[in-house]
Design a protein around this motif. Structure first.
Motif, PDB file in Angstrom:
ATOM      1  N   PRO A  53      20.093  13.066  22.697  1.00  0.00           N
ATOM      2  CA  PRO A  53      20.420  11.714  22.267  1.00  0.00           C
ATOM      3  C   PRO A  53      19.206  10.911  21.812  1.00  0.00           C
ATOM      4  N   TYR A  54      18.023  11.524  21.823  1.00  0.00           N
ATOM      5  CA  TYR A  54      16.788  10.809  21.501  1.00  0.00           C
ATOM      6  C   TYR A  54      16.773  10.255  20.077  1.00  0.00           C
ATOM      7  N   GLY A  55      17.317  11.016  19.139  1.00  0.00           N
ATOM      8  CA  GLY A  55      17.357  10.548  17.755  1.00  0.00           C
ATOM      9  C   GLY A  55      18.176   9.287  17.604  1.00  0.00           C
ATOM     10  N   THR A  56      19.349   9.276  18.210  1.00  0.00           N
ATOM     11  CA  THR A  56      20.220   8.101  18.130  1.00  0.00           C
ATOM     12  C   THR A  56      19.551   6.890  18.769  1.00  0.00           C
ATOM     13  N   VAL A  57      18.953   7.090  19.935  1.00  0.00           N
ATOM     14  CA  VAL A  57      18.296   5.984  20.640  1.00  0.00           C
ATOM     15  C   VAL A  57      17.074   5.503  19.863  1.00  0.00           C
ATOM     16  N   ALA A  58      16.277   6.424  19.358  1.00  0.00           N
ATOM     17  CA  ALA A  58      15.087   6.041  18.591  1.00  0.00           C
ATOM     18  C   ALA A  58      15.475   5.228  17.356  1.00  0.00           C
ATOM     19  N   LYS A  59      16.537   5.638  16.665  1.00  0.00           N
ATOM     20  CA  LYS A  59      17.000   4.887  15.485  1.00  0.00           C
ATOM     21  C   LYS A  59      17.455   3.490  15.877  1.00  0.00           C
ATOM     22  N   ALA A  60      18.190   3.388  16.973  1.00  0.00           N
ATOM     23  CA  ALA A  60      18.687   2.085  17.418  1.00  0.00           C
ATOM     24  C   ALA A  60      17.526   1.169  17.816  1.00  0.00           C
ATOM     25  N   VAL A  61      16.553   1.716  18.522  1.00  0.00           N
ATOM     26  CA  VAL A  61      15.395   0.919  18.933  1.00  0.00           C
ATOM     27  C   VAL A  61      14.596   0.499  17.700  1.00  0.00           C
TER      28      VAL A  61
ATOM     29  N   ASP B 220       2.720  -7.838   8.755  1.00  0.00           N
ATOM     30  CA  ASP B 220       1.725  -6.960   8.151  1.00  0.00           C
ATOM     31  C   ASP B 220       2.108  -5.508   8.437  1.00  0.00           C
ATOM     32  N   GLY B 221       1.994  -4.701   7.411  1.00  0.00           N
ATOM     33  CA  GLY B 221       2.414  -3.313   7.484  1.00  0.00           C
ATOM     34  C   GLY B 221       1.679  -2.497   8.524  1.00  0.00           C
ATOM     35  N   GLU B 222       0.420  -2.796   8.729  1.00  0.00           N
ATOM     36  CA  GLU B 222      -0.374  -2.020   9.676  1.00  0.00           C
ATOM     37  C   GLU B 222       0.175  -2.152  11.095  1.00  0.00           C
ATOM     38  N   THR B 223       0.511  -3.367  11.497  1.00  0.00           N
ATOM     39  CA  THR B 223       1.076  -3.588  12.835  1.00  0.00           C
ATOM     40  C   THR B 223       2.427  -2.905  12.958  1.00  0.00           C
ATOM     41  N   LEU B 224       3.242  -3.035  11.939  1.00  0.00           N
ATOM     42  CA  LEU B 224       4.564  -2.415  11.951  1.00  0.00           C
ATOM     43  C   LEU B 224       4.453  -0.895  12.060  1.00  0.00           C
ATOM     44  N   LEU B 225       3.545  -0.308  11.318  1.00  0.00           N
ATOM     45  CA  LEU B 225       3.368   1.143  11.358  1.00  0.00           C
ATOM     46  C   LEU B 225       2.824   1.611  12.713  1.00  0.00           C
ATOM     47  N   THR B 226       1.935   0.849  13.288  1.00  0.00           N
ATOM     48  CA  THR B 226       1.414   1.204  14.609  1.00  0.00           C
ATOM     49  C   THR B 226       2.546   1.183  15.633  1.00  0.00           C
ATOM     50  N   MET B 227       3.343   0.133  15.603  1.00  0.00           N
ATOM     51  CA  MET B 227       4.471   0.012  16.529  1.00  0.00           C
ATOM     52  C   MET B 227       5.464   1.156  16.326  1.00  0.00           C
ATOM     53  N   MET B 228       5.765   1.447  15.083  1.00  0.00           N
ATOM     54  CA  MET B 228       6.715   2.511  14.779  1.00  0.00           C
ATOM     55  C   MET B 228       6.167   3.870  15.202  1.00  0.00           C
ATOM     56  N   GLY B 229       4.905   4.117  14.932  1.00  0.00           N
ATOM     57  CA  GLY B 229       4.290   5.383  15.317  1.00  0.00           C
ATOM     58  C   GLY B 229       4.293   5.579  16.822  1.00  0.00           C
ATOM     59  N   ASP B 230       3.988   4.521  17.558  1.00  0.00           N
ATOM     60  CA  ASP B 230       3.998   4.618  19.016  1.00  0.00           C
ATOM     61  C   ASP B 230       5.410   4.861  19.539  1.00  0.00           C
ATOM     62  N   SER B 231       6.380   4.244  18.906  1.00  0.00           N
ATOM     63  CA  SER B 231       7.771   4.445  19.304  1.00  0.00           C
ATOM     64  C   SER B 231       8.194   5.901  19.065  1.00  0.00           C
ATOM     65  N   VAL B 232       7.866   6.438  17.898  1.00  0.00           N
ATOM     66  CA  VAL B 232       8.207   7.828  17.589  1.00  0.00           C
ATOM     67  C   VAL B 232       7.523   8.769  18.580  1.00  0.00           C
ATOM     68  N   ASP B 233       6.251   8.500  18.872  1.00  0.00           N
ATOM     69  CA  ASP B 233       5.524   9.320  19.858  1.00  0.00           C
ATOM     70  C   ASP B 233       6.232   9.300  21.207  1.00  0.00           C
TER      71      ASP B 233
ATOM     72  N   GLN C 153       7.048   9.381   6.742  1.00  0.00           N
ATOM     73  CA  GLN C 153       6.761  10.451   7.702  1.00  0.00           C
ATOM     74  C   GLN C 153       7.326  10.100   9.083  1.00  0.00           C
ATOM     75  N   TYR C 154       7.188   8.855   9.485  1.00  0.00           N
ATOM     76  CA  TYR C 154       7.754   8.431  10.772  1.00  0.00           C
ATOM     77  C   TYR C 154       9.270   8.546  10.762  1.00  0.00           C
TER      78      TYR C 154
ATOM     79  N   PRO D 214       0.819  -1.226   0.000  1.00  0.00           N
ATOM     80  CA  PRO D 214       0.000   0.000   0.000  1.00  0.00           C
ATOM     81  C   PRO D 214       0.849   1.270   0.000  1.00  0.00           C
ATOM     82  N   LEU D 215       0.540   2.172  -0.918  1.00  0.00           N
ATOM     83  CA  LEU D 215       1.289   3.423  -1.035  1.00  0.00           C
ATOM     84  C   LEU D 215       1.094   4.312   0.189  1.00  0.00           C
ATOM     85  N   GLY D 216      -0.093   4.264   0.786  1.00  0.00           N
ATOM     86  CA  GLY D 216      -0.352   5.049   1.986  1.00  0.00           C
ATOM     87  C   GLY D 216       0.556   4.635   3.135  1.00  0.00           C
ATOM     88  N   GLN D 217       0.818   3.343   3.244  1.00  0.00           N
ATOM     89  CA  GLN D 217       1.709   2.854   4.291  1.00  0.00           C
ATOM     90  C   GLN D 217       3.143   3.312   4.046  1.00  0.00           C
ATOM     91  N   LYS D 218       3.555   3.315   2.802  1.00  0.00           N
ATOM     92  CA  LYS D 218       4.910   3.785   2.484  1.00  0.00           C
ATOM     93  C   LYS D 218       5.064   5.268   2.840  1.00  0.00           C
TER      94      LYS D 218
END
Length: 124
Positions: free
Chosen positions: A32-40, A52-65, A21-22, A12-16
């Motif tokens: 140091p938040y950027g370095t830690v966030a990238k490592a995590v 599945d992309g939806e789960t991955l995006l949810t996890m990534m979005g929550d991590s960025v938040d 954006q994330y 899905p293009l929307g997921q990409k």
């Protein structure tokens, strides 16, 4: 029509777009938040195993938040991840119960054993 064909091949293009954006939000984090966030994020991509992309995006979005809030509040990195960053990342990933690559392998293993057991009963 063309978008459906492309999405069939690439996902899905929307997921990409959301993923990009994330990634941009992670890049914008102060240190140091950027370095830690990238490592995590890197660890979660390998450990999480979401298929599945939806789960991955949810996890990534929550991590960025999480990292954006920590940066905004000035929360120390160790106050979030604790003394064991691996345990933190794995516990974080376990909260996302989407399909994982290992689910497919578990099903294959179970089927292989079931098939072999049936053959064994039929031969004996």
């Amino acid at each position: 029509m063309m978008a459906n064909w492309i999405e069939t091949l690439t996902g899905p293009l929307g997921q990409k777009k959301q993923y990009k954006q994330y990634r941009a939000r992670i890049e914008a984090l102060p240190e140091p938040y950027g370095t830690v966030a990238k490592a995590v994020q890197r660890y979660l991509m390998y450990y999480g195993g979401a298929t599945d992309g939806e789960t991955l995006l949810t996890m990534m979005g929550d991590s960025v938040d999480l990292w954006e809030r920590a940066a905004e509040d000035g929360t120390a990195v160790r106050a979030i991840v604790g003394e064991d960053p691996v345990e933190f990342a794995e516990t974080f990933a376990q909260a996302y119960s989407g399909k994982q690559w290992i689910d497919r392998e578990r099903a294959r293993l179970t089927k292989a054993i079931d098939d072999a057991a049936r053959e064994d009963r039929n031969d004996g």
